[in-house]
Design an enzyme around this catalytic site. Sequence first.
Site, PDB file in Angstrom:
ATOM      1  N   SER A   8     -23.592  14.657  20.755  1.00 53.15           N
ATOM      2  CA  SER A   8     -22.440  13.947  20.205  1.00 53.15           C
ATOM      3  C   SER A   8     -21.834  13.011  21.244  1.00 53.15           C
ATOM      4  O   SER A   8     -20.958  12.220  20.918  1.00 53.15           O
ATOM      5  CB  SER A   8     -21.381  14.964  19.788  1.00 53.15           C
ATOM      6  OG  SER A   8     -20.975  15.709  20.928  1.00 53.15           O
ATOM      7  N   CYS A  70     -27.272  19.632  21.739  1.00 53.41           N
ATOM      8  CA  CYS A  70     -25.903  19.815  21.277  1.00 53.41           C
ATOM      9  C   CYS A  70     -25.895  21.083  20.423  1.00 53.41           C
ATOM     10  O   CYS A  70     -26.620  21.165  19.423  1.00 53.41           O
ATOM     11  CB  CYS A  70     -25.507  18.596  20.433  1.00 53.41           C
ATOM     12  SG  CYS A  70     -23.891  18.715  19.652  1.00 53.41           S
ATOM     13  N   ASN A  71     -25.117  22.071  20.835  1.00 54.33           N
ATOM     14  CA  ASN A  71     -25.065  23.334  20.086  1.00 54.33           C
ATOM     15  C   ASN A  71     -24.549  23.112  18.673  1.00 54.33           C
ATOM     16  O   ASN A  71     -25.012  23.737  17.711  1.00 54.33           O
ATOM     17  CB  ASN A  71     -24.124  24.327  20.781  1.00 54.33           C
ATOM     18  CG  ASN A  71     -24.632  24.791  22.125  1.00 54.33           C
ATOM     19  OD1 ASN A  71     -25.184  25.862  22.254  1.00 54.33           O
ATOM     20  ND2 ASN A  71     -24.447  23.973  23.151  1.00 54.33           N
ATOM     21  N   THR A  72     -23.575  22.217  18.543  1.00 51.41           N
ATOM     22  CA  THR A  72     -22.931  21.972  17.257  1.00 51.41           C
ATOM     23  C   THR A  72     -23.923  21.328  16.288  1.00 51.41           C
ATOM     24  O   THR A  72     -24.071  21.768  15.145  1.00 51.41           O
ATOM     25  CB  THR A  72     -21.693  21.059  17.461  1.00 51.41           C
ATOM     26  OG1 THR A  72     -20.918  21.599  18.537  1.00 51.41           O
ATOM     27  CG2 THR A  72     -20.856  20.968  16.228  1.00 51.41           C
ATOM     28  N   CYS A 181     -21.520  25.000  24.683  1.00 51.38           N
ATOM     29  CA  CYS A 181     -21.420  23.570  24.364  1.00 51.38           C
ATOM     30  C   CYS A 181     -21.978  22.841  25.577  1.00 51.38           C
ATOM     31  O   CYS A 181     -21.652  23.182  26.726  1.00 51.38           O
ATOM     32  CB  CYS A 181     -19.957  23.177  24.128  1.00 51.38           C
ATOM     33  SG  CYS A 181     -19.678  21.391  24.073  1.00 51.38           S
ATOM     34  N   HIS A 183     -21.408  20.074  26.872  1.00 54.61           N
ATOM     35  CA  HIS A 183     -20.473  19.348  27.738  1.00 54.61           C
ATOM     36  C   HIS A 183     -19.934  20.240  28.867  1.00 54.61           C
ATOM     37  O   HIS A 183     -19.555  19.745  29.924  1.00 54.61           O
ATOM     38  CB  HIS A 183     -19.266  18.845  26.932  1.00 54.61           C
ATOM     39  CG  HIS A 183     -19.523  17.590  26.145  1.00 54.61           C
ATOM     40  ND1 HIS A 183     -20.247  17.600  24.982  1.00 54.61           N
ATOM     41  CD2 HIS A 183     -19.141  16.296  26.351  1.00 54.61           C
ATOM     42  CE1 HIS A 183     -20.297  16.359  24.492  1.00 54.61           C
ATOM     43  NE2 HIS A 183     -19.634  15.550  25.312  1.00 54.61           N
TER      44      HIS A 183
END
Length: 252
Positions: A8, A70-72, A181, A183
């Site tokens: 993201s 990206c985990n999401t 996450c 980030h």
Amino acid sequence: MPIGFLDSGLGGLSVLREALKIMPNENYIYFGDSKNAPYGTKTKKEIRDLTFKTVEFLLEKGAKGIVVACNTATSAAVAELRVVYPDIPLVGIEPAIKPAVELNKKGNILMMATPMTVKQDKFKYLLNRYKDEADIVPIPCEGLMEFVENGKFEGEELEAYLREKLAGYDSSNTSSIVLGCTHYPFVSEEIKNVIGNDVDIIDGGLGTAREIKRRLEEKGLLNDSHEKGKIEVYNSSDEERFIDLSWKLINL
Ligand code: DGL
């Protein structure tokens, strides 16, 4: 042919960095969707659509394999991506709970992730699987990825944010923190500063890099060149600082 990475925003670079360590001769193409970030507060459908769009972009650029760094996005889209692209080596990332449980240390395992990741069935399933072996505490961190997107990896404001999120936890009652996450590895020094040095900080970056290596190897797709590979970086935002910051994070 390059290996495509997506996130993201800038977070997936923490996974790309691990891939560079074990596959320095590969070419890479990275797409950060900073214009549409954060994903962690969007609906599953929105994240799914954005992720598909990026995967199409990477495949058009000739990617031979895809890392959803990206985990999401992994929890929202990876199962469907596998159905649509059965022949492409495709790897997602999920919170590294297993290695945290296997440390077998006394105390809570704190799992920091986006609100979206924590809500997903995929995560509930993980929690359920380990519920008799460990006390896993999900900590949704709305607003944390923005520090990284803004180039803030330390400092008073970040420290205050983390102190509030981690209130009540320290090395006396916490065994490890799982960074769910991509980030968050970029703020891990400040997390350590707040929680204390005895708490292990675990992220799934290296495991994910190893997995794409294995999948490419299986298909005979690894690059046999002995020269250092090239990296191309794209970002959906037209703010130039995202590209500059991306290079800074790659070279950290
Ligand atoms: N880097 C992303 C992850 O691993 C999410 C950040 C976001 O867009 O909310 O979950």
